[in-house]
Design an enzyme around this catalytic site. Structure first.
Site, short mmCIF file in Angstrom:
data_model
loop_
_atom_site.label_atom_id
_atom_site.label_comp_id
_atom_site.label_asym_id
_atom_site.label_seq_id
_atom_site.Cartn_x
_atom_site.Cartn_y
_atom_site.Cartn_z
N MET A 174 -8.81 8.24 0.34
CA MET A 174 -9.73 8.70 1.47
C MET A 174 -10.11 10.25 1.27
O MET A 174 -9.41 10.79 0.73
CB MET A 174 -8.78 8.43 2.55
N SER A 231 0.86 -1.11 0.09
CA SER A 231 -0.03 0.08 -0.07
C SER A 231 0.93 1.17 -0.19
O SER A 231 1.66 1.37 0.88
CB SER A 231 -0.80 -0.19 1.29
N MET A 235 -12.25 4.62 -0.45
CA MET A 235 -12.94 5.01 0.91
C MET A 235 -13.60 6.46 0.75
O MET A 235 -13.04 7.18 1.24
CB MET A 235 -12.01 4.92 2.07
N MET A 260 -11.50 -6.01 5.33
CA MET A 260 -10.58 -5.04 6.22
C MET A 260 -10.36 -5.56 7.55
O MET A 260 -11.27 -6.11 8.06
CB MET A 260 -11.40 -3.74 6.54
N ASP A 302 -4.75 3.64 -1.81
CA ASP A 302 -5.96 3.88 -0.97
C ASP A 302 -6.17 5.16 -1.19
O ASP A 302 -5.70 6.29 -0.91
CB ASP A 302 -5.17 3.75 0.33
N HIS A 330 -1.33 -1.25 -4.32
CA HIS A 330 -2.65 -1.00 -3.57
C HIS A 330 -2.46 0.39 -3.19
O HIS A 330 -1.63 1.10 -2.81
CB HIS A 330 -2.60 -1.70 -2.22
#
Length: 223
Positions: free
Chosen positions: A38, A9, A69, A138, A36, A34
């Protein structure tokens, strides 16, 4: 024979050297990057968007796995597909129409998946297994890197594995949160085949040594 994939990540990478970081981690043996995302709305943190995905795309040949997310989610999906994402996953709570969102991802040429927080039940999968390429469990509450693995996630991984096996479909089962060499085999034994690791890899000076240690642990599973 299960194919195991390591997905570092970049949330834990050095953002001042992101191109170099992704090249180095792939050279060290990573299978997937990965990514992420947010939004400081669905989760209490703000990270990176499509422009960063577009910037790192030329640096690696491996798939980029974008974990959204964000809420609402549909508006941003085409941007990430255009930016070079290969897999896009989202949380069922972030979509008004899960089936439509999955189809939107696939219509833009990406693999699609659902993400399940520690408290989110798996029943959302029951009517959309034919549109899913990845299930992400998760093992921490989303929003921040560096958290500890929640052991209860192992039961959910095992439940998801049963659902995948019963469907007869080729669906990746990813786990994200607190994964390191010390617990990766436990997650694999429960049924996961794709492992997101952030600080466990990027927080160490030798990425290859960490990934090799993870693979050595995975090689012991089922023996």
């Amino acid at each position: 024979m299960t194919t195991y994939r390591i997905a570092p990540s970049i949330l834990s990478a050095d953002f001042a050297r992101l191109g170099e970081e992704v090249r180095n981690v792939v050279a060290a043996g990573a299978d997937i990057i990965h990514f992420d995302v947010m939004d400081n709305h669905y989760v209490p943190n703000l990270t990176i968007g499509p422009l960063v995905c577009q910037a790192i795309r030329p640096h690696v040949q491996v798939p980029i796995d974008v974990h959204l997310m964000v809420k609402p989610v549909d508006r941003i999906i085409p941007d990430f597909a255009k930016a070079g994402a290969n897999i896009i996953t989202f949380h069922p709570e972030a979509s008004e129409h899960i089936d439509r969102t999955l189809q939107l991802i696939r219509d833009h040429g990406c693999k699609a998946g659902l993400v399940f927080n520690p408290h989110t039940p798996l029943h959302y999968l029951e009517h959309v297994m034919d549109k899913i390429d990845m299930i992400l469990i998760m093992s921490v509450n989303p929003g921040f890197g560096g958290q500890s693995f929640i052991p209860q996630a192992l039961k959910k991984i095992a439940m998801a594995r049963r659902m995948i096996d019963e469907s007869g479909r080729d669906i990746m089962l990813e786990v994200d949160g607190g994964i390191k060499a010390e617990n990766i085999a436990e997650a694999a034994a429960a049924g996961a085949d794709t492992f997101v690791a952030g600080s466990a890899i990027f927080g160490k000076p030798d990425y290859k040594a960490v990934i090799d240690a993870m693979r050595a642990e995975l090689a012991k599973v089922g023996k």
